[in-house]
Write a protein that holds these residues in place. Structure first.
Motif, mmCIF file in Angstrom:
data_model
loop_
_atom_site.group_PDB
_atom_site.id
_atom_site.type_symbol
_atom_site.label_atom_id
_atom_site.label_comp_id
_atom_site.label_asym_id
_atom_site.label_seq_id
_atom_site.Cartn_x
_atom_site.Cartn_y
_atom_site.Cartn_z
ATOM 1 N N LEU A 183 0.866 -1.173 0.000
ATOM 2 C CA LEU A 183 0.000 0.000 0.000
ATOM 3 C C LEU A 183 0.904 1.224 0.000
ATOM 4 C CD1 LEU A 183 -2.892 1.070 0.086
ATOM 5 C CD2 LEU A 183 -2.749 1.065 2.569
ATOM 6 N N TYR A 184 0.758 2.055 -1.031
ATOM 7 C CA TYR A 184 1.663 3.173 -1.224
ATOM 8 C C TYR A 184 0.978 4.491 -0.882
ATOM 9 C CZ TYR A 184 4.209 6.637 -4.030
ATOM 10 O OH TYR A 184 4.875 7.749 -4.449
ATOM 11 N N ASP A 185 -0.299 4.549 -1.156
ATOM 12 C CA ASP A 185 -0.991 5.823 -0.979
ATOM 13 C C ASP A 185 -2.492 5.571 -0.974
ATOM 14 O OD1 ASP A 185 -1.407 8.521 -0.742
ATOM 15 O OD2 ASP A 185 -0.739 9.043 -2.761
ATOM 16 N N GLN A 186 -3.208 6.570 -0.538
ATOM 17 C CA GLN A 186 -4.656 6.478 -0.547
ATOM 18 C C GLN A 186 -5.233 7.863 -0.785
ATOM 19 O OE1 GLN A 186 -8.352 5.774 2.406
ATOM 20 N NE2 GLN A 186 -6.362 5.390 3.257
ATOM 21 N N ARG A 187 -6.197 7.959 -1.645
ATOM 22 C CA ARG A 187 -6.909 9.228 -1.831
ATOM 23 C C ARG A 187 -8.380 9.002 -1.512
ATOM 24 N NH1 ARG A 187 -2.927 12.925 -4.257
ATOM 25 N NH2 ARG A 187 -1.140 11.544 -4.117
ATOM 26 N N ILE A 188 -8.975 10.021 -0.963
ATOM 27 C CA ILE A 188 -10.418 9.960 -0.702
ATOM 28 C C ILE A 188 -11.097 10.690 -1.844
ATOM 29 C CG2 ILE A 188 -12.304 10.579 0.891
ATOM 30 C CD1 ILE A 188 -10.290 8.960 2.376
ATOM 31 N N TRP A 189 -12.004 10.031 -2.487
ATOM 32 C CA TRP A 189 -12.814 10.700 -3.509
ATOM 33 C C TRP A 189 -14.097 11.157 -2.822
ATOM 34 C CZ3 TRP A 189 -16.082 7.501 -7.452
ATOM 35 C CH2 TRP A 189 -16.933 8.370 -8.143
ATOM 36 N N HIS A 190 -14.164 12.462 -2.595
ATOM 37 C CA HIS A 190 -15.369 13.020 -1.978
ATOM 38 C C HIS A 190 -16.325 13.437 -3.082
ATOM 39 C CE1 HIS A 190 -17.758 16.402 -0.104
ATOM 40 N NE2 HIS A 190 -18.105 15.306 0.545
ATOM 41 N N LYS A 191 -17.448 12.743 -3.133
ATOM 42 C CA LYS A 191 -18.429 13.026 -4.179
ATOM 43 C C LYS A 191 -19.343 14.145 -3.671
ATOM 44 C CE LYS A 191 -19.542 8.566 -3.902
ATOM 45 N NZ LYS A 191 -20.135 7.261 -4.197
#
Ligand SMILES: C[S@@+](CC[C@H](N)C(=O)[O-])C[C@H]1O[C@@H](n2cnc3c(N)ncnc32)[C@H](O)[C@@H]1O
Length: 319
Positions: A183-191
């Motif tokens: 696991l390198y990174d995580q983004r939250i997609w806020h709709k």
């Protein structure tokens, strides 16, 4: 457990394999044909196991083995230093008769009396009106329109069954790590708030509807990174930001779970080099492939449903 398609995860790579096409088939059968180390980025959104029509044949065991097997199929094909980016709502919502039903006491006692027939009548008089417009016309929420029309109440508490909500990110991280990805990174997609027009005064609303995740896994190796991939404003606005505000596709005419082009564009620009190979083994309507093509990447899309690959082909070839 329902009948499943047995995966064949032996590597039967075809060195002549041609990219820049959409293939109809099970990702577990197609991925092993790709040449080893040929893919810079695989970006996909699997079925979420939330009761959508294209995933009705799955039970939870099937869902887990599908996602797990597809991750495993990536082991040989991702280039060392390449990425696997998975977009998923970090929840599974499904009916579970074994958990207690949510109980709420509506203190206002106000019931919405709109019936499906009234909605059908309003639709006839206002052809082409959106759910939002119908809600305004009938004095109810968009959510009421949807529920009456589709009996689609997977998140609500008013059905005869209970809704189970589960986290999934940890499962993906575990499966990926077992296969040698990190696991390198995580983004939250806020709709946008899903029910922005609704008059929410109810606990059947769950904020988990409003955001999804992109989990980015890295295959050990050298990742060539070009800071000029994004200009300084783009780095500041989203490249280096954890939360991406991107409206979801409100009108799901083509597919129940299409993701927006902006999401694919950001992931592709951040995690694949120009002219690199970007694939999507759950390509649906071809969002990833059409954006990859527009951005000068090579591309490949796979989907099991011919009705979606037809759309993906048209959409990607016309880009
Ligand atoms: C969440 S949707 C992807 C939507 C896509 N990102 C888009 O923007 O249109 C998941 C897709 O996976 C496909 N699918 C399900 N099982 C599959 C399998 N075993 N192999 C390939 N595709 C599969 C479904 O048909 C569905 O189109």
């Amino acid at each position: 457990m329902s009948e499943t398609i047995q995966p064949q995860i032996q590597q039967i790579a075809n060195p002549e394999f041609a990219f820049n096409r959409i293939i109809t088939g099970d990702a577990r059968n197609v991925l092993p044909k790709l040449p080893p180390g040929s893919v810079d980025l695989s970006f996909w959104s699997p079925p979420y196991y939330v009761g959508k029509s294209y995933e009705r044949h799955l039970d939870f065991e099937d869902w887990q083995s599908l996602v797990r097997d597809v991750i495993q199929c990536h082991v040989p094909v991702i280039r060392p230093g390449g990425f696997l980016a998975i977009n998923i709502g970090d929840i599974l919502c499904f009916t579970d008769p074994d958990i207690p039903r949510f109980q709420a006491n509506n203190l206002r006692g106000k019931k919405i009396s709109i019936t499906k027939n009234q909605i059908l009548e309003a639709k006839k008089l206002n052809p082409g009106a959106s759910r939002q417009e119908l809600g305004r016309l009938l004095g109810c929420s968009e959510q009421t329109i949807q529920r009456r029309m589709q009996d689609n109440n997977v998140r609500g508490g008013k059905q005869n069954y209970s809704t189970k909500v589960m986290l999934t990110g940890y499962l993906l991280a575990q499966w990926a790590e077992e296969d040698g990805f990190y696991l390198y990174d995580q983004r939250i997609w806020h709709k946008d708030p899903c029910w922005a027009n609704s008059r929410w005064h109810s606990n059947s609303y769950r904020a988990v509807d409003e955001f999804e995740h992109v989990f980015i896994f890295w295959k050990p190796g050298i990742t060539e990174y070009d800071r000029d991939r994004l200009n300084p404003d783009e780095w500041a606005e989203w490249g280096s930001r954890g939360v991406w505000n991107i409206p979801s596709i409100r009108k799901n005419d083509r597919h129940e779970a299409e993701f927006p082009e902006t999401l694919a564009e950001r992931v592709i620009r951040l995690f694949s080099p120009h002219r690199g190979v970007v694939i999507d083994p759950f390509v649906g309507t071809g969002t990833t492939t059409s954006v990859a093509k527009r951005l000068g990447r090579q591309w490949l899309g796979i989907d099991i449903e011919p009705r979606y690959t037809e759309i993906a082909k048209r959409r990607t070839h016309d880009t």
